[in-house]
Design a protein around this motif. Structure first.
Motif, short mmCIF file in Angstrom:
data_model
loop_
_atom_site.label_atom_id
_atom_site.label_comp_id
_atom_site.label_asym_id
_atom_site.label_seq_id
_atom_site.Cartn_x
_atom_site.Cartn_y
_atom_site.Cartn_z
N GLN A 1 40.34 43.40 30.85
CA GLN A 1 38.98 43.17 30.39
C GLN A 1 38.87 43.35 28.87
OE1 GLN A 1 35.37 44.36 32.84
NE2 GLN A 1 35.46 46.08 31.43
N MET A 2 39.49 44.39 28.36
CA MET A 2 39.38 44.71 26.94
C MET A 2 40.13 43.69 26.07
SD MET A 2 40.57 48.25 25.03
CE MET A 2 42.31 47.86 25.18
N ILE A 3 41.35 43.34 26.47
CA ILE A 3 42.19 42.46 25.65
C ILE A 3 41.72 41.00 25.74
CG2 ILE A 3 44.53 41.54 25.39
CD1 ILE A 3 45.52 44.31 26.33
N SER A 4 41.27 40.57 26.92
CA SER A 4 40.82 39.18 27.08
C SER A 4 39.44 38.96 26.46
CB SER A 4 40.78 38.80 28.56
OG SER A 4 39.74 39.51 29.24
N LEU B 1 50.08 40.51 33.39
CA LEU B 1 51.31 39.83 32.99
C LEU B 1 51.01 38.50 32.29
CD1 LEU B 1 53.57 40.56 36.11
CD2 LEU B 1 53.75 41.55 33.83
N GLN B 2 49.90 37.88 32.61
CA GLN B 2 49.49 36.68 31.88
C GLN B 2 49.24 37.00 30.41
OE1 GLN B 2 46.05 35.30 34.10
NE2 GLN B 2 47.29 33.85 35.29
N LEU B 3 48.63 38.14 30.15
CA LEU B 3 48.37 38.55 28.76
C LEU B 3 49.67 38.91 28.05
CD1 LEU B 3 45.17 40.75 29.32
CD2 LEU B 3 45.31 38.33 28.69
N VAL B 4 50.62 39.43 28.82
CA VAL B 4 51.95 39.69 28.26
C VAL B 4 52.61 38.37 27.86
CG1 VAL B 4 54.29 40.54 28.76
CG2 VAL B 4 52.29 41.83 29.55
N ASP B 5 52.50 37.37 28.73
CA ASP B 5 53.07 36.05 28.43
C ASP B 5 52.45 35.43 27.18
OD1 ASP B 5 54.77 36.12 30.61
OD2 ASP B 5 53.40 35.05 31.94
N SER C 1 55.04 33.50 33.75
CA SER C 1 56.36 32.99 33.37
C SER C 1 57.43 33.53 34.32
CB SER C 1 56.69 33.41 31.94
OG SER C 1 56.86 34.82 31.89
N GLU C 2 58.62 32.94 34.23
CA GLU C 2 59.73 33.40 35.05
C GLU C 2 60.10 34.83 34.73
OE1 GLU C 2 64.36 32.11 36.10
OE2 GLU C 2 63.08 30.81 34.87
N THR C 3 60.03 35.19 33.46
CA THR C 3 60.33 36.57 33.04
C THR C 3 59.35 37.56 33.67
OG1 THR C 3 61.24 35.82 30.92
CG2 THR C 3 60.56 38.12 31.07
N SER C 4 58.08 37.23 33.63
CA SER C 4 57.06 38.10 34.22
C SER C 4 57.20 38.16 35.73
CB SER C 4 55.66 37.62 33.84
OG SER C 4 55.40 37.89 32.47
N LEU C 5 57.60 37.05 36.34
CA LEU C 5 57.78 37.03 37.79
C LEU C 5 58.91 37.97 38.20
CD1 LEU C 5 56.53 35.62 40.25
CD2 LEU C 5 58.36 33.92 40.09
#
Length: 403
Positions: free
Chosen positions: A241-244, A156-160, A327-331
């Motif tokens: 792992q792949m995206i980061s 979700l951090q990567l989504v943010d 983020s609040e949205t991801s939460l």
């Protein structure tokens, strides 16, 4: 004449002698007076020094005493209500929970909090029954599937950051999955991919090897139907792992553990070297049975290879719920109930959320009420089939709500 000539001389000598005696006496007396004055002056100076010293020490002591009194009064004013609640709680709720855990033979560590009222942070039983080494607050436990909430947080951090979208098909990032154009990232997070679970082995395997076996297993149903499987979060971990662009363990350390202050958290390669590690047991009617973990942990990549202390899980909760990690949205997405009452790593059980995992003799649960006031974290290295952590959590919540 001659006698007359000598008389003045002897007379003068007598007078001079008497004068010298007088002068000598006067000098002696003056010296005595000087010595007396010196002694008196020295006594006076010593007296003054003693008085000043005594006064100084008394003043310092008085100031220190006043500071202690002032600080105590300030603390009472600032924390008085909290202290009263703590004493009350110690006499009732946390004592009742402690007695319940002892009575049921719980083995492990707990962190239980009713915000503003009390905190019960305690350990029970042995970390190693063979040596008698007891569990304490630094004891480390595998948390098994309870880590899915933490790995899900990483994604979700990567989504943010706009690096991945939850509605994207998996085929956009990893090709070769059957139905890969229809199965979304959301489906992996919620265990609704429709893919058949692979057969987990005991030998070492790479994340790519797990993905290959998942693809070979084929399709069980169309996407959307609840079908819990560890492999879904292997895919999530692999995507992180792949995206980061960095190994999953490094990403988790830098972006989850360190920001949250989870100093006791880690992954299986370092567990055995950790002096705070616990051993795996099963509680039976006949006593403790050792349950060695024979499965190679590479089989649980992203889904059950993480360990930590009870306090580490508490710190994760605090960081997550305060918006420090996502983020609040991801939460909101994390706790949005889907099929199986599952969000992202957490189950929605009406009045509270819970993340749970079982691995050998280890059982872990991380629960908190929806108002975020009550927290119940249980980590055990000697589980019992007679009472799951779901039941433990429910019973403890009942005790908390009654008192």
């Amino acid at each position: 004449m001659s006698n007359g000539g000598y008389l003045p001389f002897f007379a003068g000598c007598s007078a001079d002698f008497e004068g010298e005696k007088f002068v000598a006496a006067t000098r002696s007396e003056r010296n005595q007076w000087k010595n007396k004055r010196k002694r008196r002056r020295a006594y006076f100076l010593w007296f003054v020094v003693l008085v000043i010293g005594f006064a100084g020490v008394s003043l310092v002591a008085w100031k220190y005493y006043n500071r202690l009194v002032f600080q105590k009064e300030a603390d009472n004013l600032a924390n008085g209500p909290e202290l009263i609640r703590q004493v009350k709680a110690n006499q009732f709720t946390d004592k009742a929970i402690d007695e319940y855990l002892r009575k049921t033979g719980f083995v492990g560590s707990v962190y239980i909090e009713d915000q503003g009222d009390f905190v019960l942070e305690k350990s029970y039983g042995d970390a190693d029954f063979e040596t008698g080494r007891v569990n304490d607050l630094t004891s480390s436990f595998y948390i098994a599937s309870a880590q899915k909430a933490i790995v899900g947080t990483a994604l979700l951090q990567l989504v943010d950051r706009g690096l991945i979208r939850l509605n994207d098909p998996i085929d956009k990032y990893i090709s070769g999955f059957p139905n890969g154009k229809k199965i979304t990232i959301n489906n992996f997070l919620g265990h609704t991919t429709g893919l058949k679970p692979r057969r987990e082995g005991k030998k070492p395997i790479t994340p790519e090897g797990i993905l290959w076996m998942m693809k070979e297993a084929g399709i069980k149903s169309a996407p959307g139907k609840w079908n819990y499987a560890d492999d879904n979060y292997t895919v999530i971990g692999y995507l992180v792992q792949m995206i980061s662009g960095m190994p999953l363990y490094d990403y988790m350390e830098r972006n989850i553990f360190i920001p949250a202050g989870m100093t006791g958290a880690g992954f299986y390669p370092t567990f055995d070297a950790n002096r705070t590690k616990t051993n795996s047991y099963l509680r039976t009617k006949n006593g403790m049975v050792s349950v060695p973990l024979k499965q190679d942990f590479s089989q649980l990549f992203g889904a059950g290879d993480m360990y930590m202390t009870a306090k580490d899980l508490m710190k994760f909760d605090e960081a997550l719920l305060s918006g420090k990690l996502v983020s609040e949205t991801s939460l909101k997405r994390m706790f949005r109930k889907g099929p199986g009452k599952y969000g992202v790593g957490f189950y929605d059980l009406n009045s509270y959320y819970i993340s749970r995992g079982v691995l050998g003799g280890y059982e872990a649960s991380n629960a908190f009420t929806k108002d975020h006031k009550k927290t119940i974290i249980l980590l055990s290295n000697a589980r019992t089939k007679a009472k799951s952590h779901y039941q433990y959590t429910k019973d403890i919540l009942d005790i908390m709500n009654k008192n």
